[in-house]
Write an enzyme that holds these catalytic residues in place. Structure first.
Site, PDB file in Angstrom:
ATOM      1  N   ILE A  66       0.882  -1.163   0.000  1.00  0.00           N
ATOM      2  CA  ILE A  66       0.000   0.000   0.000  1.00  0.00           C
ATOM      3  C   ILE A  66       0.920   1.213   0.000  1.00  0.00           C
ATOM      4  CG2 ILE A  66      -0.226  -0.165   2.522  1.00  0.00           C
ATOM      5  CD1 ILE A  66      -2.909   1.244   2.312  1.00  0.00           C
ATOM      6  N   SER A  67       0.691   2.120  -0.928  1.00  0.00           N
ATOM      7  CA  SER A  67       1.627   3.223  -1.137  1.00  0.00           C
ATOM      8  C   SER A  67       1.705   4.167   0.056  1.00  0.00           C
ATOM      9  CB  SER A  67       1.224   4.035  -2.381  1.00  0.00           C
ATOM     10  OG  SER A  67       1.334   3.264  -3.551  1.00  0.00           O
ATOM     11  N   GLN A  68       2.809   4.859   0.161  1.00  0.00           N
ATOM     12  CA  GLN A  68       2.997   5.946   1.121  1.00  0.00           C
ATOM     13  C   GLN A  68       1.826   6.923   0.996  1.00  0.00           C
ATOM     14  OE1 GLN A  68       6.202   8.351  -0.198  1.00  0.00           O
ATOM     15  NE2 GLN A  68       6.530   9.387   1.745  1.00  0.00           N
TER      16      GLN A  68
END
Length: 224
Positions: A66-68
């Site tokens: 899950i992206s920053q």
């Protein structure tokens, strides 16, 4: 007990918005409001939930992340969503970015090539109460021609080049955000189509997991 039941997640979200987003130039009020409201912790595996609002990507299994939060917000801001658009997301993962887009626009189709993650995304999006987001298990590098054209397209995986099918499925006017480059580093590109003319500019330097599929970096058993 996993120790997360008594955490003030709302306070964590507010801190994330102020320290990670606003201070870095995220200023679209609709994006900031959606990031404040969407419970990111619902999309993070239970074993990593304590880290839901850390300023970093988080593993969700299957070699994916899950992206920053900042990158998620930046991509959404680049699309300049007003609320009526049809959006294609490529690389749904756990469903967080698709859910964020669902809070910002009318309809979202989210493509995920890995069946286990597609199932996870559907469950998470349903738990978050989003009814305008549909998760499709398939090769997102080829887009989703059944529902084209798309007003906006967001790609959450690194491509060696802008996938031609996505350009073909982008409406006029339309906006596409995609990380392009090598496996180790990429440039987040904002591509716009207006009156038949395509332009692009760099929005940020970044590092994403590879785009899987026929027009991505890796062709494997999931894409045959």
């Amino acid at each position: 007990m996993d120790g997360t039941f008594d955490i003030d997640w709302g306070a964590r979200r507010e801190q994330m918005v102020e320290k990670q987003l606003v201070r870095r130039g995220i200023n679209d009020p609709r994006v900031l409001a959606a990031m404040r409201e969407l419970p990111r912790e619902l999309f993070v595996p239970a074993s990593r939930r304590l880290f839901s609002y850390n300023d970093e990507p988080i593993s969700i299994g299957h070699g994916q992340t899950i992206s920053q939060p900042y990158i998620t917000a930046l991509m959404a801001q680049c699309l300049e969503l007003k609320g009526s658009e049809k959006v294609l997301e490529v690389g749904a993962g756990c469903g967080y970015h698709a859910a964020l887009l669902g809070r910002l626009t009318a309809e979202v189709i989210a493509m995920e090539i890995l069946p286990d993650l597609a199932a996870m995304a559907r469950e998470n999006i349903a738990a978050a109460g989003l009814q305008n987001v549909r998760v499709v298990c398939g090769d997102g590098s080829l887009g989703y021609p059944d529902a084209m054209p798309f007003d906006c397209i967001s790609v959450a995986a690194a491509a060696p080049e802008i996938p031609p099918a996505l350009l073909d499925q982008l409406a006029d006017p339309g906006r596409l955000v995609v990380p392009v480059g090598s496996l180790s580093e990429q440039t987040l590109l904002l591509v716009t189509r207006s009156e038949g003319r395509i332009t692009q500019r760099a929005a940020a330097y970044c590092r994403f997991v590879p785009l899987l599929g026929g027009k991505g970096w890796v062709l494997n058993e999931h894409t045959r």
